[in-house]
Design a protein around this motif. Structure first.
Motif, PDB file in Angstrom:
ATOM      1  N   ALA A 195       0.833  -1.206   0.000  1.00  0.00           N
ATOM      2  CA  ALA A 195       0.000   0.000   0.000  1.00  0.00           C
ATOM      3  C   ALA A 195       0.865   1.254   0.000  1.00  0.00           C
ATOM      4  N   ARG A 196       1.952   1.241   0.769  1.00  0.00           N
ATOM      5  CA  ARG A 196       2.850   2.405   0.783  1.00  0.00           C
ATOM      6  C   ARG A 196       3.497   2.609  -0.571  1.00  0.00           C
ATOM      7  N   ASP A 197       3.949   1.502  -1.193  1.00  0.00           N
ATOM      8  CA  ASP A 197       4.596   1.628  -2.503  1.00  0.00           C
ATOM      9  C   ASP A 197       3.621   2.170  -3.548  1.00  0.00           C
ATOM     10  N   ILE A 198       2.375   1.652  -3.505  1.00  0.00           N
ATOM     11  CA  ILE A 198       1.382   2.120  -4.482  1.00  0.00           C
ATOM     12  C   ILE A 198       1.058   3.585  -4.250  1.00  0.00           C
ATOM     13  N   HIS A 199       0.940   3.964  -2.993  1.00  0.00           N
ATOM     14  CA  HIS A 199       0.617   5.365  -2.697  1.00  0.00           C
ATOM     15  C   HIS A 199       1.732   6.293  -3.156  1.00  0.00           C
ATOM     16  N   ASP A 200       2.980   5.846  -3.015  1.00  0.00           N
ATOM     17  CA  ASP A 200       4.105   6.705  -3.367  1.00  0.00           C
ATOM     18  C   ASP A 200       4.388   6.727  -4.860  1.00  0.00           C
ATOM     19  N   SER A 201       3.754   5.867  -5.633  1.00  0.00           N
ATOM     20  CA  SER A 201       4.082   5.797  -7.061  1.00  0.00           C
ATOM     21  C   SER A 201       2.831   5.885  -7.928  1.00  0.00           C
ATOM     22  N   VAL A 202       2.046   4.808  -7.961  1.00  0.00           N
ATOM     23  CA  VAL A 202       0.940   4.714  -8.909  1.00  0.00           C
ATOM     24  C   VAL A 202      -0.117   5.787  -8.651  1.00  0.00           C
ATOM     25  N   LEU A 203      -0.534   5.944  -7.395  1.00  0.00           N
ATOM     26  CA  LEU A 203      -1.599   6.902  -7.107  1.00  0.00           C
ATOM     27  C   LEU A 203      -1.171   8.331  -7.435  1.00  0.00           C
ATOM     28  N   GLN A 204       0.075   8.658  -7.156  1.00  0.00           N
ATOM     29  CA  GLN A 204       0.537  10.001  -7.463  1.00  0.00           C
ATOM     30  C   GLN A 204       0.588  10.247  -8.965  1.00  0.00           C
ATOM     31  N   VAL A 205       0.979   9.238  -9.724  1.00  0.00           N
ATOM     32  CA  VAL A 205       1.015   9.383 -11.181  1.00  0.00           C
ATOM     33  C   VAL A 205      -0.397   9.573 -11.733  1.00  0.00           C
ATOM     34  N   LEU A 206      -1.345   8.772 -11.250  1.00  0.00           N
ATOM     35  CA  LEU A 206      -2.719   8.917 -11.717  1.00  0.00           C
ATOM     36  C   LEU A 206      -3.281  10.295 -11.374  1.00  0.00           C
ATOM     37  N   ALA A 207      -2.977  10.783 -10.179  1.00  0.00           N
ATOM     38  CA  ALA A 207      -3.450  12.114  -9.807  1.00  0.00           C
ATOM     39  C   ALA A 207      -2.840  13.189 -10.704  1.00  0.00           C
ATOM     40  N   MET A 208      -1.572  13.029 -11.046  1.00  0.00           N
ATOM     41  CA  MET A 208      -0.920  14.002 -11.923  1.00  0.00           C
ATOM     42  C   MET A 208      -1.524  13.969 -13.325  1.00  0.00           C
ATOM     43  N   VAL A 209      -1.827  12.757 -13.831  1.00  0.00           N
ATOM     44  CA  VAL A 209      -2.454  12.642 -15.150  1.00  0.00           C
ATOM     45  C   VAL A 209      -3.829  13.308 -15.134  1.00  0.00           C
ATOM     46  N   GLN A 210      -4.574  13.139 -14.045  1.00  0.00           N
ATOM     47  CA  GLN A 210      -5.888  13.770 -13.948  1.00  0.00           C
ATOM     48  C   GLN A 210      -5.771  15.299 -13.998  1.00  0.00           C
ATOM     49  N   ARG A 211      -4.848  15.837 -13.237  1.00  0.00           N
ATOM     50  CA  ARG A 211      -4.696  17.299 -13.216  1.00  0.00           C
ATOM     51  C   ARG A 211      -4.229  17.835 -14.568  1.00  0.00           C
ATOM     52  N   ARG A 212      -3.246  17.180 -15.160  1.00  0.00           N
ATOM     53  CA  ARG A 212      -2.707  17.648 -16.435  1.00  0.00           C
ATOM     54  C   ARG A 212      -3.739  17.524 -17.549  1.00  0.00           C
ATOM     55  N   GLY A 213      -4.525  16.434 -17.511  1.00  0.00           N
ATOM     56  CA  GLY A 213      -5.549  16.252 -18.527  1.00  0.00           C
ATOM     57  C   GLY A 213      -6.610  17.328 -18.456  1.00  0.00           C
ATOM     58  N   ALA A 214      -6.990  17.736 -17.238  1.00  0.00           N
ATOM     59  CA  ALA A 214      -7.990  18.789 -17.093  1.00  0.00           C
ATOM     60  C   ALA A 214      -7.475  20.122 -17.620  1.00  0.00           C
ATOM     61  N   VAL A 215      -6.168  20.361 -17.478  1.00  0.00           N
ATOM     62  CA  VAL A 215      -5.586  21.619 -17.957  1.00  0.00           C
ATOM     63  C   VAL A 215      -5.483  21.634 -19.477  1.00  0.00           C
ATOM     64  N   ILE A 216      -5.055  20.507 -20.056  1.00  0.00           N
ATOM     65  CA  ILE A 216      -4.853  20.448 -21.513  1.00  0.00           C
ATOM     66  C   ILE A 216      -6.174  20.454 -22.247  1.00  0.00           C
ATOM     67  N   GLY A 217      -7.166  19.736 -21.730  1.00  0.00           N
ATOM     68  CA  GLY A 217      -8.475  19.673 -22.362  1.00  0.00           C
ATOM     69  C   GLY A 217      -8.511  18.686 -23.518  1.00  0.00           C
ATOM     70  N   GLY A 218      -9.639  18.630 -24.216  1.00  0.00           N
ATOM     71  CA  GLY A 218      -9.785  17.732 -25.360  1.00  0.00           C
ATOM     72  C   GLY A 218      -9.755  16.276 -24.937  1.00  0.00           C
ATOM     73  N   GLU A 219      -9.076  15.443 -25.769  1.00  0.00           N
ATOM     74  CA  GLU A 219      -8.971  14.021 -25.448  1.00  0.00           C
ATOM     75  C   GLU A 219      -8.178  13.803 -24.165  1.00  0.00           C
ATOM     76  N   ALA A 220      -7.246  14.704 -23.884  1.00  0.00           N
ATOM     77  CA  ALA A 220      -6.471  14.580 -22.646  1.00  0.00           C
ATOM     78  C   ALA A 220      -7.362  14.726 -21.421  1.00  0.00           C
ATOM     79  N   ALA A 221      -8.403  15.556 -21.526  1.00  0.00           N
ATOM     80  CA  ALA A 221      -9.322  15.715 -20.402  1.00  0.00           C
ATOM     81  C   ALA A 221     -10.063  14.411 -20.115  1.00  0.00           C
ATOM     82  N   GLU A 222     -10.483  13.716 -21.181  1.00  0.00           N
ATOM     83  CA  GLU A 222     -11.144  12.428 -20.995  1.00  0.00           C
ATOM     84  C   GLU A 222     -10.194  11.414 -20.382  1.00  0.00           C
ATOM     85  N   LEU A 223      -8.933  11.444 -20.858  1.00  0.00           N
ATOM     86  CA  LEU A 223      -7.929  10.551 -20.277  1.00  0.00           C
ATOM     87  C   LEU A 223      -7.708  10.886 -18.801  1.00  0.00           C
TER      88      LEU A 223
END
Length: 412
Positions: A195-223
């Motif tokens: 759980a610690r490893d996932i929190h320090d790696s996978v979850l943070q990456v997914l959160a970053m993709v969510q934020r970046r996708g919302a900023v870029i818009g278009g297909e990236a927003a859906e991603l």
């Protein structure tokens, strides 16, 4: 490389096997020594010498057989007991008749007890009972009648061997219980590490993709939206994995039980239900769920109605604020009540809109939210400021088995 814990196999009976090996050697030397001191009194000493030669070689050659349970096979135990019984039955032919009648020792003497103890350590008290019974019969045949000292020795060996066999069975059950408990602890630690490893790696990456996708818009927003949903799902899975599943390991033969239970178990179909489990499906990229770390226990009816009220509030958010509107659910477990808060980021409800909706026959708040909590003995309070979103509070006391909810969204 990450260090992982491993449960090592223990053996509480190993000292018993070592003690048995030493006992067999010492009692063999004792039997031979007694024969040497009483050599002149034997009627046929050559028969005793032949038996002791076999006993000496057999005892030393079979020391590896009594090194552990794996090497101590049934075939060996049968042969070992046969040698002991043969020595007992040969005693009247080798020794003087008067000494046999006076209760003199048999040829194997106390070495016989080692053979019976091997049965006890290997197979428990049932095997010990069988072996000691055969020895008892052989002693009665050797003496020819049931003398008091013979019966005394027979009962002593019988009781002692059965007691030792029972102790060995209890020790084995305790060993299995402890090993199972250590396995559960090691598995829990491994889940926490993952759980610690996932929190320090996978979850943070997914959160970053969510934020970046919302900023870029278009297909990236859906991603980004999909990444956000996966983040919530993975976070829920990891959080649930930190609570070990109830485990029960029972040995019906020995009565040994090990339990690792982190959550209160329901008393049955009417047992308490953890409200968090019913609210977890509502969490997603657009709905943030904040809940206590401990179970929020309610009666099944109260928990279902409360979760349904929260679902109705979220439906109103999507219907009146928009499919992409964000919402927040807050669960509070108070001593006397449970409070669930649903808040949205919409424009709020204009004054008088709820009364107007009820007049038009739209009873989402009146029935789906307030009605449910009223049936539970609770209340629902709507708080809405234009331009600042909407909140609804629902409450029900725990003492009556009902639940209080604070929801914050409504049908406008």
């Amino acid at each position: 490389m990450a260090r992982r814990e491993r449960v090592m196999r223990m053996s509480v009976e190993q000292p018993l096997w070592r003690a048995l090996a030493g006992y067999r050697v010492l009692t063999m030397l004792y039997a031979i020594g007694f024969f040497i001191t009483a050599y002149s009194g034997f009627a046929r000493p050559w028969l005793a010498v032949a038996y002791y030669a076999v006993l000496f070689v057999w005892t030393l050659a079979t020391l590896p057989k009594v090194a552990g349970a794996a090497s101590c096979t049934k075939r060996f135990l049968t042969a070992d007991l046969t040698i002991a019984l043969t020595g007992i039955l040969l005693t009247p032919f080798a020794d003087a008749p008067e000494r046999v009648m006076d209760g003199g020792p048999t040829l194997p003497s106390i070495w016989t007890a080692g053979s019976v103890l091997a049965f006890a350590i290997k197979g428990g008290w049932r095997w010990a009972a069988v072996a000691s019974t055969l020895v008892a019969v052989a002693n009665l045949v050797e003496r020819g009648h049931a003398a008091r000292d013979t019966v005394h020795n027979v009962i002593l060996v019988w009781v002692a061997s059965i007691a030792i066999g029972y102790v060995v069975e209890v020790a084995r059950a305790s060993e299995r219980t402890l090993a199972r408990a250590l396995e559960i602890e090691a598995a829990t630690r491994e889940r926490e590490r993952l759980a610690r490893d996932i929190h320090d790696s996978v979850l943070q990456v997914l959160a970053m993709v969510q934020r970046r996708g919302a900023v870029i818009g278009g297909e990236a927003a859906e991603l980004g939206r999909m990444a956000g949903e996966q983040e919530v799902a993975l976070r829920t899975l990891v959080s649930g994995g930190l609570v070990p599943v109830s485990r029960v390991s029972e040995d019906t033969a020995e009565g040994a039980v090990v339990r690792a239970v982190e959550e209160p178990e329901p008393d049955g179909p009417d047992g308490p239900v953890d409200l968090r489990a019913l609210l977890a499906p509502y969490a997603g990229s657009l709905v943030n769920l904040a809940e206590p770390g401990a179970p929020v226990l309610l009666t099944p009816l109260a928990a279902r109605e409360l979760a349904a009220a929260v679902g109705a509030a979220l439906d109103n958010v999507r219907r009146h604020v928009g499919e992409d509107a964000r919402a927040w659910i807050l669960v509070e477990d108070e001593p006397d009540e449970v409070i669930v808060t649903v808040r949205d980021e919409g424009p709020g409800i204009p004054e008088g809109r709820l009364a107007e909706a009820e007049g038009e026959g739209r009873l989402g708040v009146a029935l789906s939210i307030r009605g449910r909590l009223r049936d539970l003995g609770g209340t629902a309070e709507l708080i809405s400021v234009p331009g600042q979103g909407t909140e609804v509070e629902l409450k029900a006391p725990k003492k009556t088995g009902t639940t209080t909810v604070r929801g914050k969204a409504a049908d406008r």
